[in-house]
Design an enzyme around this catalytic site. Structure first.
Site, PDB file in Angstrom:
ATOM      1  N   LYS A   1       0.849  -1.320  -0.088  1.00 32.77           N
ATOM      2  CA  LYS A   1      -0.147  -0.005   0.049  1.00 32.77           C
ATOM      3  C   LYS A   1       0.724   1.256   0.092  1.00 32.77           C
ATOM      4  O   LYS A   1       0.634   2.294  -0.526  1.00 32.77           O
ATOM      5  CB  LYS A   1      -0.999  -0.113   1.376  1.00 32.77           C
ATOM      6  CG  LYS A   1      -2.148  -1.148   0.941  1.00 32.77           C
ATOM      7  CD  LYS A   1      -3.183  -0.896   1.906  1.00 32.77           C
ATOM      8  CE  LYS A   1      -4.360  -1.712   1.455  1.00 32.77           C
ATOM      9  NZ  LYS A   1      -5.543  -1.698   2.414  1.00 32.77           N
TER      10      LYS A   1
ATOM     11  N   LYS B   1     -11.070  -4.743  -2.389  1.00 30.62           N
ATOM     12  CA  LYS B   1     -12.262  -3.926  -2.626  1.00 30.62           C
ATOM     13  C   LYS B   1     -11.782  -2.603  -3.215  1.00 30.62           C
ATOM     14  O   LYS B   1     -12.701  -1.959  -3.581  1.00 30.62           O
ATOM     15  CB  LYS B   1     -13.039  -3.831  -1.457  1.00 30.62           C
ATOM     16  CG  LYS B   1     -12.493  -3.252  -0.015  1.00 30.62           C
ATOM     17  CD  LYS B   1     -13.622  -3.379   1.065  1.00 30.62           C
ATOM     18  CE  LYS B   1     -13.356  -4.223   2.381  1.00 30.62           C
ATOM     19  NZ  LYS B   1     -11.775  -4.045   2.951  1.00 30.62           N
TER      20      LYS B   1
ATOM     21  N   LYS C   1      -3.901 -10.300  -5.245  1.00 29.62           N
ATOM     22  CA  LYS C   1      -5.383 -10.617  -4.456  1.00 29.62           C
ATOM     23  C   LYS C   1      -6.423  -9.775  -5.102  1.00 29.62           C
ATOM     24  O   LYS C   1      -6.144  -8.615  -5.180  1.00 29.62           O
ATOM     25  CB  LYS C   1      -5.135 -10.687  -2.823  1.00 29.62           C
ATOM     26  CG  LYS C   1      -5.404  -9.328  -2.129  1.00 29.62           C
ATOM     27  CD  LYS C   1      -5.493  -9.398  -0.698  1.00 29.62           C
ATOM     28  CE  LYS C   1      -5.930  -8.139  -0.064  1.00 29.62           C
ATOM     29  NZ  LYS C   1      -6.453  -8.037   1.023  1.00 29.62           N
TER      30      LYS C   1
HETATM   31  N1  AQP Z   1      -9.033 -11.601  -1.848  1.00 30.29           N
HETATM   32  C1  AQP Z   1      -9.046 -12.182  -0.794  1.00 30.29           C
HETATM   33  N2  AQP Z   1      -9.293 -13.395  -0.524  1.00 30.29           N
HETATM   34  C2  AQP Z   1      -9.573 -13.995   0.672  1.00 30.29           C
HETATM   35  N3  AQP Z   1      -9.823 -12.987   1.883  1.00 30.29           N
HETATM   36  C3  AQP Z   1      -9.775 -11.735   1.608  1.00 30.29           C
HETATM   37  N4  AQP Z   1      -9.759 -10.754   2.481  1.00 30.29           N
HETATM   38  C4  AQP Z   1      -9.866  -9.700   1.753  1.00 30.29           C
HETATM   39  N5  AQP Z   1      -9.464  -9.840   0.451  1.00 30.29           N
HETATM   40  C5  AQP Z   1      -9.348 -11.263   0.420  1.00 30.29           C
HETATM   41  C6  AQP Z   1     -10.262 -11.034   3.915  1.00 30.29           C
HETATM   42  O1  AQP Z   1     -11.319  -9.891   4.061  1.00 30.29           O
HETATM   43  C7  AQP Z   1     -11.366  -9.437   5.226  1.00 30.29           C
HETATM   44  C8  AQP Z   1     -11.632  -7.935   5.290  1.00 30.29           C
HETATM   45  O2  AQP Z   1     -10.412  -7.460   5.305  1.00 30.29           O
HETATM   46  P1  AQP Z   1     -10.262  -5.921   5.294  1.00 30.29           P
HETATM   47  O3  AQP Z   1     -11.248  -5.170   4.796  1.00 30.29           O
HETATM   48  O4  AQP Z   1      -9.919  -5.503   6.895  1.00 30.29           O
HETATM   49  O5  AQP Z   1      -8.855  -5.689   4.495  1.00 30.29           O
HETATM   50  P2  AQP Z   1      -7.963  -6.413   3.386  1.00 30.29           P
HETATM   51  O6  AQP Z   1      -7.666  -7.714   3.827  1.00 30.29           O
HETATM   52  O7  AQP Z   1      -7.050  -5.206   2.934  1.00 30.29           O
HETATM   53  O8  AQP Z   1      -9.375  -6.366   2.276  1.00 30.29           O
HETATM   54  P3  AQP Z   1      -9.342  -5.638   0.938  1.00 30.29           P
HETATM   55  O9  AQP Z   1     -10.593  -6.174   0.242  1.00 30.29           O
HETATM   56  O10 AQP Z   1      -8.119  -5.856   0.395  1.00 30.29           O
HETATM   57  O11 AQP Z   1      -9.523  -4.242   1.053  1.00 30.29           O
HETATM   58  P4  AQP Z   1      -8.780  -2.895   0.847  1.00 30.29           P
HETATM   59  O12 AQP Z   1      -8.801  -2.898  -0.772  1.00 30.29           O
HETATM   60  O13 AQP Z   1      -9.261  -1.645   1.474  1.00 30.29           O
HETATM   61  O14 AQP Z   1      -7.268  -3.086   1.487  1.00 30.29           O
HETATM   62  C9  AQP Z   1      -9.859  -9.977   5.892  1.00 30.29           C
HETATM   63  O15 AQP Z   1     -10.381 -11.218   6.852  1.00 30.29           O
HETATM   64  C10 AQP Z   1      -9.179 -10.633   4.909  1.00 30.29           C
HETATM   65  O16 AQP Z   1      -8.391 -11.622   4.973  1.00 30.29           O
END
Ligand code: AQP
Length: 328
Positions: free
Chosen positions: A111, A196, A193
């Site tokens: 990030k 969102k 991965k």
């Molecule tokens: N691609 C993924 N596959 C499996 N699990 C995933 N998680 C996120 N992406 C995947 C799981 O979703 C939960 C939410 O995580 P978060 O919102 O705290 O942050 P993150 O992991 O950073 O999720 P994103 O979607 O990638 O958000 P952004 O883009 O904002 O950083 C966690 O349990 C994570 O493991």
């Protein structure tokens, strides 16, 4: 009865990765354990957020938590910023974290790379806040996706470090990864991965995508040219990702899937993956629409914050006493 904690950031519309890696697995514990599920909006602001969108996404995420089947009578659902002990313990955990170990986190590296010279310090101190979220509830298990493994290891290290120096205050939590779908990859760059906050709309399936959008995104998902449905993450990451999604939903093995689609090519397989997703998400959409503008949602979150605070304030008081942060 074990204590379960997990959180999701309201940093955009939830993806299939969030659902299969985290949200869906939250349901497994609500009948047997003490569950705290949190909308971690203070984590979301570690990168810039539009205030109106953050507000809307917070409500949407709350509605989605419930729409997938979480029962507010069984779980404590709340917004992180409404329980001030998270930020307070977050600071304490920052003070016992080392800059070197925080800089080694792959999420920080990923990030911060996109931020040039303006890396928010909160991106670096994200893991101590995450540790605080978890430790406040004396959590035993944290259901998260595989991408959070490194942060979870650091949470355990910080809890052990604190206990060693100040006495046994925290339970040492363990990660619980769901079977299958542990990491869903981007549909456009399947070695990355699914996230969102990805700007490429074709890379993610959003939980609230309509049928036509899902069909289009799966159809255009990146695959290789050899047209054989075969699991090989290294050499065929695109089709392997779609197989991972299919397997996570049907709970079938890769062997079974390969046999069913032998000689049929990617077109048929992709059509079936899309159909499966549409059927899985339909009941979630229906429940979401009932909830999103209802006063019930606010009542649930108000009660959740009160309940969470009861537990969180007890742990935080113990921390203050252990560290000498108290006056009386
Ligand atoms: N691609 C993924 N596959 C499996 N699990 C995933 N998680 C996120 N992406 C995947 C799981 O979703 C939960 C939410 O995580 P978060 O919102 O705290 O942050 P993150 O992991 O950073 O999720 P994103 O979607 O990638 O958000 P952004 O883009 O904002 O950083 C966690 O349990 C994570 O493991």
């Amino acid at each position: 009865m074990a204590v379960i904690f997990s959180g999701i950031q309201p940093s955009g519309e939830l993806t299939l990765g969030n659902y299969l890696g985290a949200l869906r697995n939250f349901l497994d514990y609500q009948d047997s354990d003490e569950c705290y599920y949190c909308i971690v909006n203070q984590h979301a602001i570690t990168v810039p957020q539009d205030p109106k969108e953050l507000f809307t996404n917070t409500r949407r995420l709350a509605a989605l938590y419930l729409a997938v089947g979480l029962d507010p009578k069984k779980v404590t659902l709340f917004v992180q910023s409404e329980v001030p002990e998270h930020a307070r313990l977050g600071w304490v955990m920052t003070t016992i974290s080392y800059v070197g170990e925080l800089e080694r986190m792959t999420q920080y590296k990923d990030k911060s790379q996109k931020r040039g010279d303006s890396i928010p310090a909160g991106l670096l101190t994200y893991p101590p806040l995450m540790a605080a979220d978890i430790l406040l509830y004396q959590t035993n298990y944290v259901p998260v996706g595989e991408d959070q493994k490194q942060h979870m290891e650091l949470t355990r290290d910080l809890a052990q470090r604190f206990n060693r120096v100040y006495g046994e205050v925290f339970t040492i939590p363990e990660i619980k990864m769901g079977v299958g779908g542990a990491r869903v990859m981007s549909l456009q760059e399947p070695t990355k991965k699914m996230s969102k906050s990805d700007d490429n709309q074709m890379a993610t399936i959003r939980l609230l995508d309509d049928e036509a959008t899902i069909v289009k995104k799966i159809k255009r998902a990146q695959t290789d040219s050899d047209n054989s449905v075969h699991f090989d993450k290294e050499n065929k990451p695109g089709i392997s990702n779609l197989m991972g999604i299919y397997a996570a939903i049907t709970k079938e093995s890769y062997d079974t899937i390969e046999q069913r689609y032998a000689g049929q090519g990617y077109g048929t397989f992709k059509k079936d993956v899309a159909e499966l997703l549409v059927d899985t998400l339909k009941p979630i959409h229906e429940r979401y629409n009932e909830l999103i503008d209802s006063p019930e949602l606010d009542r649930i979150l108000d009660e959740g914050a009160l309940k969470a605070r009861e537990t969180a304030s007890k742990t935080y008081r113990e921390v203050e006493l252990a560290m000498g942060l108290h006056r009386k």
